[in-house]
Design a protein around this motif. Structure first.
Motif, PDB file in Angstrom:
ATOM      1  N   THR A  88      -4.431  -2.002   6.274  1.00  0.00           N
ATOM      2  CA  THR A  88      -4.281  -3.447   6.458  1.00  0.00           C
ATOM      3  C   THR A  88      -3.076  -4.011   5.728  1.00  0.00           C
ATOM      4  O   THR A  88      -2.630  -5.112   6.032  1.00  0.00           O
ATOM      5  N   GLY A  89      -2.573  -3.264   4.743  1.00  0.00           N
ATOM      6  CA  GLY A  89      -1.511  -3.799   3.895  1.00  0.00           C
ATOM      7  C   GLY A  89      -2.062  -4.467   2.656  1.00  0.00           C
ATOM      8  O   GLY A  89      -1.318  -4.760   1.716  1.00  0.00           O
ATOM      9  N   GLY A  90      -3.356  -4.714   2.631  1.00  0.00           N
ATOM     10  CA  GLY A  90      -4.006  -5.241   1.432  1.00  0.00           C
ATOM     11  C   GLY A  90      -4.382  -4.096   0.514  1.00  0.00           C
ATOM     12  O   GLY A  90      -5.249  -3.283   0.857  1.00  0.00           O
ATOM     13  N   THR A  91      -3.738  -4.022  -0.624  1.00  0.00           N
ATOM     14  CA  THR A  91      -3.913  -2.854  -1.495  1.00  0.00           C
ATOM     15  C   THR A  91      -5.369  -2.627  -1.876  1.00  0.00           C
ATOM     16  O   THR A  91      -5.878  -1.502  -1.814  1.00  0.00           O
ATOM     17  N   ASP A  92      -6.067  -3.698  -2.285  1.00  0.00           N
ATOM     18  CA  ASP A  92      -7.457  -3.540  -2.720  1.00  0.00           C
ATOM     19  C   ASP A  92      -8.350  -3.098  -1.564  1.00  0.00           C
ATOM     20  O   ASP A  92      -9.211  -2.224  -1.719  1.00  0.00           O
ATOM     21  N   THR A  93      -8.133  -3.703  -0.393  1.00  0.00           N
ATOM     22  CA  THR A  93      -8.940  -3.347   0.772  1.00  0.00           C
ATOM     23  C   THR A  93      -8.702  -1.904   1.182  1.00  0.00           C
ATOM     24  O   THR A  93      -9.642  -1.135   1.416  1.00  0.00           O
ATOM     25  N   ASP A  94      -7.430  -1.518   1.268  1.00  0.00           N
ATOM     26  CA  ASP A  94      -7.101  -0.151   1.667  1.00  0.00           C
ATOM     27  C   ASP A  94      -7.573   0.852   0.619  1.00  0.00           C
ATOM     28  O   ASP A  94      -8.073   1.932   0.963  1.00  0.00           O
ATOM     29  N   ARG A  95      -7.428   0.505  -0.651  1.00  0.00           N
ATOM     30  CA  ARG A  95      -7.887   1.390  -1.721  1.00  0.00           C
ATOM     31  C   ARG A  95      -9.381   1.648  -1.600  1.00  0.00           C
ATOM     32  O   ARG A  95      -9.849   2.794  -1.725  1.00  0.00           O
ATOM     33  N   ALA A  96     -10.149   0.618  -1.333  1.00  0.00           N
ATOM     34  CA  ALA A  96     -11.603   0.773  -1.222  1.00  0.00           C
ATOM     35  C   ALA A  96     -11.966   1.702  -0.064  1.00  0.00           C
ATOM     36  O   ALA A  96     -12.851   2.551  -0.187  1.00  0.00           O
ATOM     37  N   VAL A  97     -11.285   1.565   1.069  1.00  0.00           N
ATOM     38  CA  VAL A  97     -11.574   2.399   2.235  1.00  0.00           C
ATOM     39  C   VAL A  97     -11.235   3.862   1.959  1.00  0.00           C
ATOM     40  O   VAL A  97     -12.019   4.777   2.245  1.00  0.00           O
ATOM     41  N   LEU A  98     -10.054   4.104   1.378  1.00  0.00           N
ATOM     42  CA  LEU A  98      -9.626   5.483   1.115  1.00  0.00           C
ATOM     43  C   LEU A  98     -10.486   6.140   0.044  1.00  0.00           C
ATOM     44  O   LEU A  98     -10.850   7.317   0.164  1.00  0.00           O
ATOM     45  N   ARG A 122     -11.677   9.118  -6.180  1.00  0.00           N
ATOM     46  CA  ARG A 122     -10.514   8.275  -5.894  1.00  0.00           C
ATOM     47  C   ARG A 122      -9.480   9.078  -5.099  1.00  0.00           C
ATOM     48  O   ARG A 122      -9.177  10.220  -5.446  1.00  0.00           O
ATOM     49  N   MET A 123      -8.969   8.469  -4.054  1.00  0.00           N
ATOM     50  CA  MET A 123      -7.902   9.104  -3.279  1.00  0.00           C
ATOM     51  C   MET A 123      -6.623   9.138  -4.118  1.00  0.00           C
ATOM     52  O   MET A 123      -6.181   8.108  -4.624  1.00  0.00           O
ATOM     53  N   PRO A 124      -6.008  10.309  -4.290  1.00  0.00           N
ATOM     54  CA  PRO A 124      -4.815  10.405  -5.143  1.00  0.00           C
ATOM     55  C   PRO A 124      -3.557   9.919  -4.421  1.00  0.00           C
ATOM     56  O   PRO A 124      -2.713  10.717  -4.003  1.00  0.00           O
ATOM     57  N   VAL A 125      -3.424   8.618  -4.268  1.00  0.00           N
ATOM     58  CA  VAL A 125      -2.300   8.076  -3.516  1.00  0.00           C
ATOM     59  C   VAL A 125      -1.903   6.719  -4.082  1.00  0.00           C
ATOM     60  O   VAL A 125      -2.754   5.931  -4.502  1.00  0.00           O
ATOM     61  N   ASP A 126      -0.615   6.457  -4.121  1.00  0.00           N
ATOM     62  CA  ASP A 126      -0.058   5.157  -4.466  1.00  0.00           C
ATOM     63  C   ASP A 126       0.189   4.415  -3.162  1.00  0.00           C
ATOM     64  O   ASP A 126       0.966   4.870  -2.322  1.00  0.00           O
ATOM     65  N   LEU A 127      -0.462   3.279  -2.984  1.00  0.00           N
ATOM     66  CA  LEU A 127      -0.407   2.574  -1.709  1.00  0.00           C
ATOM     67  C   LEU A 127       0.734   1.570  -1.602  1.00  0.00           C
ATOM     68  O   LEU A 127       0.841   0.872  -0.584  1.00  0.00           O
ATOM     69  N   THR A 128       1.593   1.527  -2.590  1.00  0.00           N
ATOM     70  CA  THR A 128       2.704   0.575  -2.560  1.00  0.00           C
ATOM     71  C   THR A 128       3.621   0.850  -1.372  1.00  0.00           C
ATOM     72  O   THR A 128       4.195   1.938  -1.251  1.00  0.00           O
ATOM     73  N   GLU A 129       3.710  -0.102  -0.469  1.00  0.00           N
ATOM     74  CA  GLU A 129       4.590  -0.047   0.702  1.00  0.00           C
ATOM     75  C   GLU A 129       4.312   1.144   1.621  1.00  0.00           C
ATOM     76  O   GLU A 129       5.169   1.555   2.410  1.00  0.00           O
ATOM     77  N   VAL A 130       3.111   1.680   1.550  1.00  0.00           N
ATOM     78  CA  VAL A 130       2.778   2.858   2.353  1.00  0.00           C
ATOM     79  C   VAL A 130       2.491   2.463   3.800  1.00  0.00           C
ATOM     80  O   VAL A 130       1.787   1.486   4.071  1.00  0.00           O
ATOM     81  N   LEU A 131       3.022   3.254   4.732  1.00  0.00           N
ATOM     82  CA  LEU A 131       2.807   3.023   6.161  1.00  0.00           C
ATOM     83  C   LEU A 131       1.873   4.045   6.783  1.00  0.00           C
ATOM     84  O   LEU A 131       1.313   3.804   7.849  1.00  0.00           O
ATOM     85  N   LEU A 132       1.731   5.216   6.150  1.00  0.00           N
ATOM     86  CA  LEU A 132       0.891   6.278   6.704  1.00  0.00           C
ATOM     87  C   LEU A 132       0.325   7.116   5.565  1.00  0.00           C
ATOM     88  O   LEU A 132       1.045   7.427   4.608  1.00  0.00           O
ATOM     89  N   VAL A 133      -0.945   7.456   5.682  1.00  0.00           N
ATOM     90  CA  VAL A 133      -1.593   8.375   4.737  1.00  0.00           C
ATOM     91  C   VAL A 133      -2.270   9.471   5.549  1.00  0.00           C
ATOM     92  O   VAL A 133      -3.075   9.186   6.449  1.00  0.00           O
ATOM     93  N   LEU A 134      -1.943  10.713   5.250  1.00  0.00           N
ATOM     94  CA  LEU A 134      -2.579  11.884   5.856  1.00  0.00           C
ATOM     95  C   LEU A 134      -3.281  12.643   4.734  1.00  0.00           C
ATOM     96  O   LEU A 134      -2.630  13.008   3.748  1.00  0.00           O
ATOM     97  N   ALA A 135      -4.585  12.837   4.855  1.00  0.00           N
ATOM     98  CA  ALA A 135      -5.350  13.406   3.743  1.00  0.00           C
ATOM     99  C   ALA A 135      -6.293  14.496   4.220  1.00  0.00           C
ATOM    100  O   ALA A 135      -6.712  14.531   5.383  1.00  0.00           O
ATOM    101  N   SER A 136      -6.612  15.378   3.299  1.00  0.00           N
ATOM    102  CA  SER A 136      -7.622  16.412   3.545  1.00  0.00           C
ATOM    103  C   SER A 136      -8.634  16.395   2.418  1.00  0.00           C
ATOM    104  O   SER A 136      -8.334  15.992   1.290  1.00  0.00           O
ATOM    105  N   ALA A 137      -9.848  16.816   2.735  1.00  0.00           N
ATOM    106  CA  ALA A 137     -10.902  16.983   1.728  1.00  0.00           C
ATOM    107  C   ALA A 137     -11.537  18.351   1.945  1.00  0.00           C
ATOM    108  O   ALA A 137     -11.851  18.718   3.077  1.00  0.00           O
ATOM    109  N   VAL A 138     -11.698  19.092   0.869  1.00  0.00           N
ATOM    110  CA  VAL A 138     -12.312  20.423   0.921  1.00  0.00           C
ATOM    111  C   VAL A 138     -13.362  20.501  -0.176  1.00  0.00           C
ATOM    112  O   VAL A 138     -13.097  20.116  -1.321  1.00  0.00           O
TER     113      VAL A 138
END
Length: 401
Positions: free
Chosen positions: A118-128, A142-158
């Motif tokens: 969404t571009g909202g850091t708190d909202t996106d942080r909560a979802v990730l 916690r997702m290990p990512v800095d969301l500042t100005e991020v346009l795409l996040v590709l993640a894996s979980a194992v």
């Protein structure tokens, strides 16, 4: 070319284990370590599939397979993990509204979640963060990512969970020498004739090591590897990868003489009331957490040029130029009397650009492996040899008050 699904999975296992071993050699070991290449390799594969120019070439070198073949191998690798009892693997993709993802690239992801940022850091942080918690059963919060100005996040979980086929007996313990001397910690002990067969020694690139395979009740075993006291941690972990791959040859205990000197191993012959050799493992329970910045080893992962400002990812999106802005992994591993559990979330972000003794009648051999100083561990899928998690135990689990 990779020949079918089985060939893709078999090839991917060797490539992923190789990447995990190379990564281990570059890590710092001042404290405990844990990492998994299983969480990284599929992300690099998908980046390669959407890259061109020098970025594609660098990623192919890191992967060890052509970019056009990498997604299929990654899908089969993750499917192998999902088929393994007690294990799970997931992919997630989140993109900003202005990023139009190429359908051909998206179709190669296989089973995955696709959401919007969404571009909202708190909202996106909560979802990730919620995704990371759900996919790892709470192991990673916690997702290990800095969301500042991020346009795409590709993640894996194992995740890896296994209960021991034979439970350890826990107790409080102190050793009198070595790095853990005079500290009280949780000692885990298990004995039996099967342990004699699961203890082995080897001459490796790290020098002599002793290995014990702790069998899970599903399809995952945990290999403990102890080197000489002065052996470098990264070298001992790499030796573990050599043993799993067959690069280093295991010498079973039956081929050794009593009293031979191997790390942490005592081997002798004794009188016994029952026939059959027996083995004992005494080790420390542990809980290890670590977070890794993959861009600190960008050459290893083929990500050096991917962080530049040029538009090298038009296979992912032609709507905006993209570059890799971050690549991190959060991992955890816990070894207790009942079993082993571990997990990791890896994220790549893109921005713009006591009874009476019985009579002794049998002469048997007795082996005791004592892992009472720092050692390596590898959680391994038994059938394929895929190393799901690897790490270094620098500190034992402390006793509770």
């Amino acid at each position: 070319m990779i020949d079918g699904r089985r060939g893709a999975a078999v090839q991917a296992v060797g490539l992923v284990n190789g990447l995990g071993a190379r990564w281990g050699r570059e890590l710092a070991f001042e404290a405990g370590q844990v990492w998994t290449a299983v969480g990284v390799w599929p992300l690099l594969a998908m980046l390669a599939a959407g890259a061109d120019g020098p970025v594609r070439a660098e990623l192919e070198r890191a992967l060890g397979v052509p970019a056009e073949e990498a997604p299929a191998a990654a899908r089969e690798l993750l499917a192998l993990v999902r088929r393994t009892p007690g294990c799970a693997a997931a992919l997630g993709l989140w993109t900003a509204q202005q990023v139009e993802v190429e359908p051909g690239w998206l179709g190669q992801l296989g089973p995955s979640l696709w959401g919007r940022l969404t571009g909202g850091t708190d909202t996106d942080r909560a979802v990730l963060d919620q995704w990371a918690k759900e996919q790892t059963g709470g192991l990673i919060q916690r997702m290990p990512v800095d969301l500042t100005e991020v346009l795409l996040v590709l993640a894996s979980a194992v995740t890896v969970r296994t209960r021991w086929a034979k439970r350890f007996v826990p107790s409080r313990f102190r050793v009198l020498e070595g790095p853990w001397s005079w500290r009280e910690f949780v000692k885990l002990e298990v004995s039996g004739p099967e342990l004699f067969e699961r203890i082995s020694v080897s001459e490796t690139s790290a020098g002599p090591v002793t290995e014990v395979r702790v069998v899970g009740d599903g399809e995952v075993d945990v290999h403990l590897v102890l080197g000489e006291p002065d052996a470098a941690p990264g070298a001992v972990v790499a030796a573990g990868f050599e043993l799993v791959s067959g690069e280093s040859w295991r010498m079973p205990l039956k081929g050794l003489s009593d009293g031979e000197s191997w790390p942490g191993l005592e081997l002798d012959s004794v009188d016994s009331a029952v026939p059959g050799n027996t083995g004992t493992l005494r080790t420390a329970g542990f809980a290890v957490r670590a977070e890794h910045d993959l861009l600190a080893a960008a050459e290893l992962f083929g990500l050096r040029t991917a962080t530049a400002h040029e538009d090298w990812f038009r296979g992912i999106s032609r709507s905006l130029p993209l570059k890799v802005s971050g690549a991190r992994q959060a991992a955890v591993a816990e070894f207790s009397a009942e079993g082993f559990k571990g997990g990791a979330v890896t994220a790549v972000s893109m921005r713009r650009g006591g009874a009476m003794p019985a009579p002794k009648r049998f002469r048997v051999r007795r082996a005791a492996a004592r892992f009472d100083r720092p050692f390596a561990f590898l959680a391994v899928h038994r059938a394929s040899g895929l190393v799901l998690l690897a790490g270094w135990v620098a500190e034992p689990a402390a006793t509770t008050a």
